[in-house]
Scaffold this motif. Structure first.
Motif, PDB file in Angstrom:
ATOM      1  N   ALA A 143       0.827  -1.203   0.000  1.00  0.00           N
ATOM      2  CA  ALA A 143       0.000   0.000   0.000  1.00  0.00           C
ATOM      3  C   ALA A 143       0.863   1.256   0.000  1.00  0.00           C
ATOM      4  N   ILE A 144       1.963   1.240   0.750  1.00  0.00           N
ATOM      5  CA  ILE A 144       2.877   2.386   0.768  1.00  0.00           C
ATOM      6  C   ILE A 144       3.453   2.614  -0.624  1.00  0.00           C
ATOM      7  N   ASP A 145       3.878   1.532  -1.279  1.00  0.00           N
ATOM      8  CA  ASP A 145       4.414   1.657  -2.641  1.00  0.00           C
ATOM      9  C   ASP A 145       3.368   2.247  -3.584  1.00  0.00           C
ATOM     10  N   ALA A 146       2.132   1.784  -3.452  1.00  0.00           N
ATOM     11  CA  ALA A 146       1.063   2.264  -4.336  1.00  0.00           C
ATOM     12  C   ALA A 146       0.789   3.747  -4.116  1.00  0.00           C
ATOM     13  N   ILE A 147       0.796   4.181  -2.861  1.00  0.00           N
ATOM     14  CA  ILE A 147       0.581   5.600  -2.570  1.00  0.00           C
ATOM     15  C   ILE A 147       1.693   6.442  -3.161  1.00  0.00           C
ATOM     16  N   ASP A 148       2.923   5.981  -3.031  1.00  0.00           N
ATOM     17  CA  ASP A 148       4.044   6.749  -3.582  1.00  0.00           C
ATOM     18  C   ASP A 148       4.001   6.794  -5.108  1.00  0.00           C
ATOM     19  N   GLU A 149       3.543   5.732  -5.711  1.00  0.00           N
ATOM     20  CA  GLU A 149       3.438   5.737  -7.178  1.00  0.00           C
ATOM     21  C   GLU A 149       2.341   6.697  -7.641  1.00  0.00           C
ATOM     22  N   ALA A 150       1.310   6.880  -6.827  1.00  0.00           N
ATOM     23  CA  ALA A 150       0.180   7.731  -7.218  1.00  0.00           C
ATOM     24  C   ALA A 150       0.378   9.189  -6.852  1.00  0.00           C
ATOM     25  N   ARG A 151       1.418   9.507  -6.054  1.00  0.00           N
ATOM     26  CA  ARG A 151       1.559  10.869  -5.536  1.00  0.00           C
ATOM     27  C   ARG A 151       1.878  11.898  -6.612  1.00  0.00           C
ATOM     28  N   ALA A 152       2.349  11.468  -7.766  1.00  0.00           N
ATOM     29  CA  ALA A 152       2.647  12.438  -8.837  1.00  0.00           C
ATOM     30  C   ALA A 152       1.387  13.154  -9.300  1.00  0.00           C
ATOM     31  N   GLY A 153       0.244  12.479  -9.180  1.00  0.00           N
ATOM     32  CA  GLY A 153      -1.001  13.093  -9.625  1.00  0.00           C
ATOM     33  C   GLY A 153      -1.965  13.414  -8.516  1.00  0.00           C
ATOM     34  N   ALA A 154      -1.553  13.243  -7.263  1.00  0.00           N
ATOM     35  CA  ALA A 154      -2.462  13.472  -6.141  1.00  0.00           C
ATOM     36  C   ALA A 154      -1.704  14.088  -4.967  1.00  0.00           C
ATOM     37  N   VAL A 155      -2.413  14.846  -4.150  1.00  0.00           N
ATOM     38  CA  VAL A 155      -1.851  15.357  -2.903  1.00  0.00           C
ATOM     39  C   VAL A 155      -1.927  14.250  -1.858  1.00  0.00           C
ATOM     40  N   VAL A 156      -0.798  13.941  -1.237  1.00  0.00           N
ATOM     41  CA  VAL A 156      -0.769  12.907  -0.202  1.00  0.00           C
ATOM     42  C   VAL A 156      -0.696  13.585   1.160  1.00  0.00           C
ATOM     43  N   VAL A 157      -1.654  13.280   2.017  1.00  0.00           N
ATOM     44  CA  VAL A 157      -1.698  13.828   3.370  1.00  0.00           C
ATOM     45  C   VAL A 157      -1.599  12.678   4.363  1.00  0.00           C
ATOM     46  N   ALA A 158      -0.616  12.756   5.247  1.00  0.00           N
ATOM     47  CA  ALA A 158      -0.408  11.702   6.232  1.00  0.00           C
ATOM     48  C   ALA A 158      -1.155  12.018   7.523  1.00  0.00           C
ATOM     49  N   CYS A 159      -1.614  10.971   8.183  1.00  0.00           N
ATOM     50  CA  CYS A 159      -2.326  11.069   9.451  1.00  0.00           C
ATOM     51  C   CYS A 159      -1.345  10.826  10.599  1.00  0.00           C
ATOM     52  N   ASP A 160      -1.005  11.860  11.323  1.00  0.00           N
ATOM     53  CA  ASP A 160      -0.113  11.854  12.484  1.00  0.00           C
ATOM     54  C   ASP A 160       1.357  11.684  12.115  1.00  0.00           C
ATOM     55  N   VAL A 161       1.678  10.694  11.292  1.00  0.00           N
ATOM     56  CA  VAL A 161       3.054  10.484  10.835  1.00  0.00           C
ATOM     57  C   VAL A 161       2.984   9.683   9.542  1.00  0.00           C
ATOM     58  N   PRO A 162       3.830   9.970   8.561  1.00  0.00           N
ATOM     59  CA  PRO A 162       3.803   9.159   7.338  1.00  0.00           C
ATOM     60  C   PRO A 162       4.101   7.697   7.656  1.00  0.00           C
ATOM     61  N   SER A 163       3.318   6.804   7.111  1.00  0.00           N
ATOM     62  CA  SER A 163       3.503   5.380   7.382  1.00  0.00           C
ATOM     63  C   SER A 163       4.894   4.928   6.962  1.00  0.00           C
ATOM     64  N   GLY A 164       5.568   4.232   7.878  1.00  0.00           N
ATOM     65  CA  GLY A 164       6.925   3.766   7.629  1.00  0.00           C
ATOM     66  C   GLY A 164       7.980   4.603   8.313  1.00  0.00           C
ATOM     67  N   VAL A 165       7.618   5.799   8.792  1.00  0.00           N
ATOM     68  CA  VAL A 165       8.541   6.674   9.514  1.00  0.00           C
ATOM     69  C   VAL A 165       8.422   6.393  11.004  1.00  0.00           C
ATOM     70  N   ASP A 166       9.551   6.220  11.671  1.00  0.00           N
ATOM     71  CA  ASP A 166       9.562   6.072  13.121  1.00  0.00           C
ATOM     72  C   ASP A 166       9.310   7.451  13.729  1.00  0.00           C
ATOM     73  N   ALA A 167       8.165   7.633  14.365  1.00  0.00           N
ATOM     74  CA  ALA A 167       7.780   8.949  14.885  1.00  0.00           C
ATOM     75  C   ALA A 167       8.722   9.450  15.966  1.00  0.00           C
ATOM     76  N   SER A 168       9.407   8.543  16.651  1.00  0.00           N
ATOM     77  CA  SER A 168      10.278   8.935  17.761  1.00  0.00           C
ATOM     78  C   SER A 168      11.658   9.373  17.316  1.00  0.00           C
ATOM     79  N   THR A 169      12.111   8.902  16.154  1.00  0.00           N
ATOM     80  CA  THR A 169      13.502   9.128  15.753  1.00  0.00           C
ATOM     81  C   THR A 169      13.691   9.645  14.337  1.00  0.00           C
ATOM     82  N   GLY A 170      12.669   9.508  13.492  1.00  0.00           N
ATOM     83  CA  GLY A 170      12.828   9.868  12.085  1.00  0.00           C
ATOM     84  C   GLY A 170      13.435   8.766  11.241  1.00  0.00           C
ATOM     85  N   VAL A 171      13.746   7.629  11.837  1.00  0.00           N
ATOM     86  CA  VAL A 171      14.351   6.523  11.096  1.00  0.00           C
ATOM     87  C   VAL A 171      13.349   5.941  10.098  1.00  0.00           C
TER      88      VAL A 171
END
Length: 510
Positions: A143-171
């Motif tokens: 799903a993350i890959d699909a969202i990134d592939e579609a972002r060229a034609g759409a605005v992507v808004v993340a809820c609280d933190v982008p999925s896959g990003v460690d909210a505590s460290t940025g890793v």
């Protein structure tokens, strides 16, 4: 371990979880109410970024997905065409997330499929929340890959933190959504301001969900606020050049005479009353011709590289100053390395180690821990990698962890430079710069920063405060220079010239 009031707290995942639990368990705020406010704020950001067109909301099975379901309901209630795609069976949604699944009006949620993202004006990433750490697995990874592939034609808004990003460290351990904007709840999280997570977050919008100040959490990371400059001592009617702070800059070698000049001049522009440059004797004439307001002292050298036997004279000169900047333009001649190590060990006053002053201590961080006076290290990722004996890519992947590790080993303040400059203390507390000064991406600006911090330390500021104020003033000077000249044309001397205005006009960084 409370943060100073010039740092805006950035609670990590555990701290935010404690705040949520306190609000629900002790203050009696229903979790559904917190989720409602979060989802409504998310919907408002989506509508702002994509005022027309179809919206696809991708929901995970946890509370992050519940926030997404609230946003979908709010958007539908406002007349927006909104498709809800879920990454799990409906009966897998529990608690508040399930309640909001049942409240959803209109067409029922559909299993996630990448094709449903095609043609959407906006995509809401409500898959993984602040509690996630590690590498996403299927079906989330797909799903993350699909969202990134579609972002060229759409605005992507993340809820609280982008999925896959460690909210505590940025890793980012694996795949992660690249959002154009992120709606984060109650307070921003460290991972939204620390790279590589910062590059995934886009615009960060903090949504107030009704959790009052206080609570059990005591965040150890904060975002530097403009008030940091309020604590920089100013000259008064009775000030003298010595009362304003005296700085000694040691460095220089063939081909690198500009670095100590810029560190010296920036210390002057940042308010030091008296600056002396200790430089190689064979290059002394160059510095005499360049530095008008700065005293220069020739030290013994070997073909332009400072010699270890010059340590004694440098220590003698340092007895008359309040802080020392060691390393700009020093070079990596073996004699200069021994000079840097000897001087750092012998000095009994605040020391800023920069550039080749840092490289001289590669793999020798623990030696700095024996110093009794404050030490501030200002490495870029490559220099910090050499200090820790790891690759610079490893530093970039885990910036907060590496900065904290070096600070603990050296018992020093570590200023890990970048758009997200991190200032770490040995006790684990850290500050993060808001960044936003692309004009600083030019040679010599690191020397400028070391001079600014040197000036603030010479004013007898607390070392952590001095480092944070120096970083903030440096960023603001870079912004002002960029506004005047254009980011592409800025050189380090332009940043030095903008320092007085940066310190004079207290305003928030955009």
């Amino acid at each position: 371990m409370t943060l100073p009031d010039w740092l805006d707290p950035l609670p990590d995942a555990a701290e935010q979880r404690a705040l949520d639990g306190w609000a629900i368990g002790e203050l009696g705020i229903p979790g559904l109410e917190l989720m409602e406010r979060a989802g409504t704020g998310l919907a408002e950001l989506v509508a702002e970024r994509a005022p027309t067109g179809r919206i696809a909301v991708v929901c995970g099975k946890g509370n992050n997905g519940g926030d997404g379901l609230v946003a979908a309901r709010v958007l539908r209630d406002r007349g927006r065409e909104t498709e809800v795609l879920i990454l799990g069976a409906p009966d897998e949604y529990l608690g508040d997330a399930r309640a909001n699944l049942e409240r959803l009006p209109g067409p029922p949620p559909q299993p996630f499929r990448a094709a449903a993202l095609e043609g959407a004006a906006a995509i809401v990433d409500a898959i993984l929340g602040t509690g996630f750490a590690g590498e996403p697995r299927e079906p989330v990874a797909g799903a993350i890959d699909a969202i990134d592939e579609a972002r060229a034609g759409a605005v992507v808004v993340a809820c609280d933190v982008p999925s896959g990003v460690d909210a505590s460290t940025g890793v980012v351990a694996g795949r992660a959504v690249h959002a154009h904007a992120t709606a984060t709840f109650h307070a921003a999280k460290p991972g939204l301001w620390i790279a590589p997570g910062k590059q995934h977050a886009g615009e960060v919008r903090v949504v107030d969900i009704g959790i009052p100040p206080g609570g059990p959490a005591d965040p150890r990371i904060g975002l530097i606020a403009p008030a940091v400059l309020d604590g920089v001592p100013r000259r008064g009617a009775e000030s003298t050049k010595f009362a304003a702070g005296s700085v000694l800059v040691c460095g220089g070698s063939p081909g690198l005479t500009g670095a100590p000049c810029m560190a010296s001049e920036s210390a002057m522009r940042a308010g030091a009353g008296y600056v002396t440059a200790c430089v190689p004797a064979s290059l002394h004439a160059i510095f005499e011709g360049r530095l008008l307001e700065v005293m220069t002292v020739p030290l013994r050298d070997n073909e332009g590289a400072l010699h270890p036997t010059a340590v004694g004279e440098a220590v003698e000169r340092a007895a008359r100053v309040d802080a020392v900047v060691l390393g700009p333009g020093l070079g990596r001649d073996p004699g200069a390395v021994r000079f840097a190590r000897g001087l750092a060990s012998a000095l009994e006053l605040p020391l800023i180690l920069d550039a080749d002053g840092l490289n001289a201590h590669a793999g020798e961080l623990e030696a700095l821990a024996d110093r009794q006076a404050p030490t501030v290290l200002t490495p870029h990722p490559g220099e910090l990698g050499r200090l820790l004996e790891i690759e610079s890519q490893a530093v970039q992947a885990r910036r907060l962890e590496c900065a904290r590790r070096a600070a603990k080993q050296a018992r020093a303040i570590v200023v890990l430079k970048g758009d997200d400059t991190i200032i770490a203390q040995p006790d684990g507390r850290a500050a993060v710069s808001p960044g936003g000064a692309p004009a600083l991406a030019t040679a010599g600006t690191g020397d400028v920063l070391s001079g600014v911090i040197g000036a603030f330390l010479a004013k007898r500021m607390d070392p952590f405060h001095a480092a944070c104020a120096g970083v903030f003033a440096h960023v603001r000077a870079g912004q002002l220079a960029g506004e005047s000249i254009g980011p592409e044309g800025v050189i380090a001397s332009d940043v030095i010239g903008a320092l007085p205005a940066a310190l004079r006009a207290r305003r928030a960084i955009p």
